[in-house]
Design a protein around this motif. Structure first.
Motif, short mmCIF file in Angstrom:
data_model
loop_
_atom_site.label_atom_id
_atom_site.label_comp_id
_atom_site.label_asym_id
_atom_site.label_seq_id
_atom_site.Cartn_x
_atom_site.Cartn_y
_atom_site.Cartn_z
N MET A 126 0.84 -1.19 0.00
CA MET A 126 0.00 0.00 0.00
C MET A 126 0.88 1.24 0.00
O MET A 126 1.92 1.28 0.68
N ARG A 127 0.49 2.24 -0.76
CA ARG A 127 1.19 3.51 -0.77
C ARG A 127 0.56 4.42 0.29
O ARG A 127 -0.65 4.64 0.28
N TYR A 128 1.39 4.94 1.21
CA TYR A 128 0.85 5.84 2.22
C TYR A 128 1.94 6.80 2.69
O TYR A 128 3.14 6.58 2.48
N ARG A 129 1.53 7.86 3.34
CA ARG A 129 2.45 8.79 3.99
C ARG A 129 1.74 9.36 5.22
O ARG A 129 0.49 9.35 5.29
N ILE A 130 2.51 9.81 6.19
CA ILE A 130 1.98 10.45 7.38
C ILE A 130 2.22 11.95 7.26
O ILE A 130 3.36 12.39 7.02
N VAL A 131 1.18 12.73 7.39
CA VAL A 131 1.26 14.19 7.24
C VAL A 131 0.82 14.85 8.54
O VAL A 131 -0.25 14.54 9.07
N GLU A 132 1.66 15.71 9.07
CA GLU A 132 1.28 16.55 10.21
C GLU A 132 0.73 17.86 9.67
O GLU A 132 1.45 18.61 9.02
N LYS A 133 -0.55 18.10 9.90
CA LYS A 133 -1.18 19.31 9.38
C LYS A 133 -1.53 20.26 10.50
O LYS A 133 -2.00 19.84 11.57
N ASP A 134 -1.30 21.54 10.24
CA ASP A 134 -1.82 22.57 11.13
C ASP A 134 -3.34 22.57 11.05
O ASP A 134 -3.94 21.94 10.17
N ALA A 135 -3.97 23.30 11.94
CA ALA A 135 -5.42 23.44 11.90
C ALA A 135 -5.85 23.99 10.53
O ALA A 135 -5.14 24.81 9.94
N PHE A 136 -6.96 23.51 10.03
CA PHE A 136 -7.46 23.99 8.74
C PHE A 136 -8.98 24.01 8.75
O PHE A 136 -9.62 23.63 9.74
N ARG A 137 -9.53 24.46 7.65
CA ARG A 137 -10.98 24.53 7.50
C ARG A 137 -11.43 23.69 6.30
O ARG A 137 -10.74 23.65 5.28
#
Length: 290
Positions: A126-137
């Motif tokens: 499986m292709r995947y990545r972990i992304v840390e995102k700031d707060a968004f809308r």
């Protein structure tokens, strides 16, 4: 993980005649109740609450046919406050009321006990990545729709068609970060993922936390956190459906993460002939201890 899941299932089986606090089987499985319910639903193909209901009514059905206890005693043992409520639930599963079943010895439905065993899979990866995102809308248009476990969701189809291409294009133009373009999101699921439970369904764009919200559009504030991002491509809609399945049946059991509350976001680009699709799935996650 597999052994813990089966220990949790054993706990549920031993407590079918009492009120079950689902935090306990989740504790046995060494995860959160939220993730335990999501895992069970993906692995078993039905919500945990529905499985428990069917198992209780299966045991109740056997006791109804045995004829050694009153129907009210059986109803109370399996969590029903009245004979009428028990009769309605009994008929919904078995197709016949408990009184008639006892008089006629009718054939009843049986929900077998579930356990989980190892099946060797995962050869395709499986292709995947972990992304840390700031707060968004999430900004766009929202509808409250019922949860449908199999097949197309008519309420979602009707809602999407009602927006029209012009409105969907206006929403997509608001996107200023990934996942880019027009996305779909599910949030605020009522109940415990039973069929018919309501959820908020968004056709939206992902924007910065301080981005303006055009008049007439809905907004969902999403706090900062980690997201597991999965990609797939292939025949439509199978590639999208299999991606959802594989995330919960293969990826989570093999990686040190669990799902956390938050919107589940998907972005699907369908080929002009409707035969192929590229899909991207964003699931809010947190690392497990240990």
């Amino acid at each position: 993980m597999l052994e813990r899941l089966n220990q949790a299932m054993e706990y549920i089986e031993d407590h079918l005649d009492t009120e079950i606090d689902m935090t306990e089987p989740a504790r046995i499985a060494a995860t959160s109740e939220y993730h335990f319910r999501r895992m069970f639903s993906a692995l078993a193909g039905l919500p945990l609450g529905e499985y428990v209901r069917r198992r209780r009514l299966t045991l109740a059905g056997a006791e109804v046919l045995a004829g050694t206890e009153t129907l009210l005693d059986i109803a109370v043992r399996y969590g029903y406050g009245s004979g009428e409520a028990f009769a309605r639930a009994f008929r919904a599963l078995h197709g016949v009321g408990p009184g008639e079943a006892r008089r006629t010895g009718a054939a009843l439905y049986s929900q077998p006990r579930m356990s989980f065993r190892l099946v060797v899979e995962g050869s395709s990866g499986m292709r995947y990545r972990i992304v840390e995102k700031d707060a968004f809308r999430l900004v766009g248009r929202k509808a409250r729709v019922p949860l449908v476990h199999e097949g197309m969701n008519p309420a979602i189809v009707e809602f999407t068609q009602s927006l029209g291409k012009e409105e969907l294009g206006r929403v997509a133009a608001l996107s200023d970060q990934e996942p880019a373009g027009l996305v779909n999101a599910a949030d605020d699921l009522a109940g415990r993922r039973e069929e018919g439970s309501e959820l908020d369904y968004y056709c939206a764009a992902v924007t910065g936390a301080g981005a303006p919200v055009p008049e007439g559009m809905d907004v969902l504030e999403v706090p900062a956190g980690a997201w597991a991002v999965f990609e797939a491509s292939g025949a439509f809609p199978q590639a999208v459906q299999y991606l959802w399945r594989d995330v919960f049946t293969q990826w989570f059991p093999s990686n040190p993460y669990r799902s956390r509350p938050g919107p589940e976001i998907s972005r699907t680009v369908i080929s002009p002939d409707g035969a192929e699709a590229e899909a991207e799935l964003w699931i809010p996650v947190e690392r497990t201890a240990g």
